[in-house]
Design an enzyme around this catalytic site. Sequence first.
Site, short mmCIF file in Angstrom:
data_model
loop_
_atom_site.label_atom_id
_atom_site.label_comp_id
_atom_site.label_asym_id
_atom_site.label_seq_id
_atom_site.Cartn_x
_atom_site.Cartn_y
_atom_site.Cartn_z
CB VAL A 285 34.95 49.74 60.56
CG1 VAL A 285 34.44 48.37 60.11
CG2 VAL A 285 36.04 49.57 61.60
CB ILE A 288 37.36 49.29 55.10
CG1 ILE A 288 38.40 50.10 55.89
CG2 ILE A 288 38.02 48.11 54.40
CD1 ILE A 288 39.02 49.35 57.03
CD GLU A 290 33.39 46.48 55.35
OE1 GLU A 290 32.85 46.98 54.33
OE2 GLU A 290 33.25 46.96 56.48
CG ASP A 332 56.38 29.32 18.24
OD1 ASP A 332 57.30 29.67 17.49
OD2 ASP A 332 56.15 28.14 18.54
CG ASP A 593 54.99 25.06 20.22
OD1 ASP A 593 56.19 25.33 20.40
OD2 ASP A 593 54.48 24.93 19.10
CG ASP A 597 58.73 28.09 23.26
OD1 ASP A 597 59.59 28.84 22.77
OD2 ASP A 597 57.99 27.36 22.58
CD GLU A 662 27.85 53.40 53.37
OE1 GLU A 662 28.53 53.01 54.34
OE2 GLU A 662 27.58 52.68 52.40
CG ASP A 691 29.32 47.91 49.69
OD1 ASP A 691 28.73 48.91 49.26
OD2 ASP A 691 30.20 47.96 50.57
#
Length: 851
Positions: A285, A288, A290, A332, A593, A597, A662, A691
Amino acid sequence: MNSASQLKNFHCISEEELFAKLNLSDARGLSQDEAARRLQIFGPNELAEEEKVPWWKFLLRQFKSPMVYVLALAACISIIMGERLDAGAIVVVILINAVIGFLTEYRAEQALQALKSMVVRQVKVIRDGEIRLLPSQELVPGDVVLLEAGDVVPADGRLIEAFSLAVDESTLTGESVPVDKTTDTLPEDTLLPDRINCLYTGTAVVRGNGKMLVCATGLHTELGRISTMLQKVEKREIPLEARLAKFTKFLIKLVLAIVVLIVAIGVLEGNELLAMFQTGIALAVAAIPEGLPFVATMTLALGVHRMAKLNALVRNLASVETLGSTSVICTDKTGTITLNKMTVRESLIASDKARELLFRVAVLCNNASINHENQIGDPMEVALLKWAYDNGFDPNEIRREYPRLKEDPFDSSVMRMATYHDDGIAVKGAPERLLQDCSFIYENDALKPLSSTLRDKWKDDVERLAKMGMRTLAFAFGRSLDELAFLGVVGIMDPPREEVKEAVASCRDAGIHVIMVTGDHVTTAVAIAKEVGIMDDHGLEALDGRQISEMDEEEIARRAREVAVIARVFPEHKFKIVKGLQKAGEVVAMTGDGVNDAVALKQADVGIAMGIQGTEVSKEAADIILEDDRFATIVNAVAEGRRIFDNIRKAVIYLLCCNLSEVLVVFGGILLKLPALLLPLQILWINLVTDVIPALALSLDPPEADTMKRPPKRKDEDILTRAHQIKIGFFGSVMFLGVLGITLYSLKYLGFSSLKATEISFHSLVLTQLFFVFSVRESSILRNPADLLKNPYLFLGVLASMLLQVAITYIPIFQRVLRIVPLSAGEWGIVLIGALIPTFVLQLYKLIKGV
């Protein structure tokens, strides 16, 4: 024939055959009873509405992401293990991410409503031989409609009468100049932009008047066909979404590997299976990131804000990054590459004596008007008035001095216009026709006969201007139409914007191929393309709509990088071009435009509509809207998209390196049979403080020096390549070894207790991760010290997080929960050294690598 039908290709059918096919006897129109019967058969002249997407579906869409599924699983596991604070933090991140995405992307799909708004409400129709005013929805094939300047065409049909009729078809074909219409029958293979005997729904009459025989209504019109195509186009998967999904799969594999490894090693070391399983899940966990969805969403949202300042309004977040991945821009011409202002770019005047007379004719033989607020009339006539004014001839004064007595409107059969005044007749028209009609010419300030030799010379000059993509007009003056004197010729063109050449060169440096896709003529398009650098003399070619019709998507894919200009195109062509380019593996940005298109805009990886000249249809189908219609703005937005992806990638690398460090710290402690180097709640705190703030500050990093000097990312390139994965492993290991070293030093040499050593490890890891944010960048600070402050938000974010880390050691609740106490100055010095050593090693590594 008992009943009429919706007709196709009615441009090549004779008028008599048209009346027969539509079961109509003459131009007196249908009877009211017959019209009512046909309305029952064909239905109303309107476009079908698409079912609206309710708001809650947009909200639910924000949760359909593999990363959200992983985070939700992590939250559930945290609740089972009693880590409710961790679970709550994850749920908050998911909700914030969803709300931001929902608020940014929630737009009702109103393309069809915009199409419907273009269908006029009331039209003049001949029924039972009488002119009646009817709702446009009641029109049926066989109706005869009267049109004049200012009217919007209510259905598709064939002209049966035309008096100096000119129609603005730019919304359908992209051609910038009004089209002069005729009643002549045309060849079957005539392309839609060249069908000058037809009128189409949604186009506007700008001059003259005429009668149209309705041949197609509702969904059978060109506009209806486009709306049907628009409903069938499914938006392609956005590259960023694909990359995040692939990254999530990698993350799931990594997390499972961590759980298995921790459990296996722990059991082999003699620990209980359940305890090690809980530890493995906790670390999984923790591994991950978060904060990643939140950081990615906020990075995109901040990018949207920055792009708004660049005059690019973004309708959905992920399109920002997709634009940065663009490998081909289909642009264009009118209004994007050019100014969308017809301008006299060159003039050839017979002599000095003819000069003043030519400017006078340009003003008098002209129905346009200009003032400081606005301009009214044919764009070419407006250009003539501006040209005269800029050269010191005031149109208002000239018109007061030489009032008009009579006018012969422009007639396509004689290809000229004439106005009558007290002192003579002013004439303008096609050069080839006036050279034929004129008997004299001003040469060396004297009126002389116009010889065949002089005529040929002037024809050569006109041809030269035409090859440069200019539209040519000639001028003459005389006492009568039989005694005209030729005065000269002007070349009129919609000039390119000044900054386009530099923007195109920037695209070339960035490996982006630019293709001009326009409804204009090939000659005009090629001239502009060469002037701005889109086309050169090194193998790039120009195609027209007819050639595109004969090619399949595979051939377009093969020739994708060989083509610079595609002219005379209509909706199916643009759609086909985009699909062909995508089949070649290109990430396609399509600008547009007009109504024509819309389908291609929706199919493209990034649809870019014009905010000034664009129709509502094109804006609703697009992902990005340019407020200034400039091509340079697209290039600036591409650079911004690249910067955003680079910063998202930096955030991913930063977060994974931190989380890996970690995991390694805990794993290393178990392997070396050390006291717990990190407590579970300390891991949660580290994720919270290191984080979000630094990773979010990374999103404000300025672009790298080579942002627009490198080729686009490959379409299949992941957020993390193999090189990035190796880098994460290396960086995470260096941070782990630094923290482990300072912890062992505290235990073995300083004699700290296991609790104090754990706190040293805790603080060291936080500071190590905060300092590491500066090592995510490509260049070394040792080589470029100024880079340390190039993003002040990042510097301030790191400083704020460090102060917060120090402050919690003095707050009782944090002391209890995290099992920490205030450190002495000497102990903070040890922490600082432990944090700086990994940073120095990483910066030295970058310096040695030469970055």
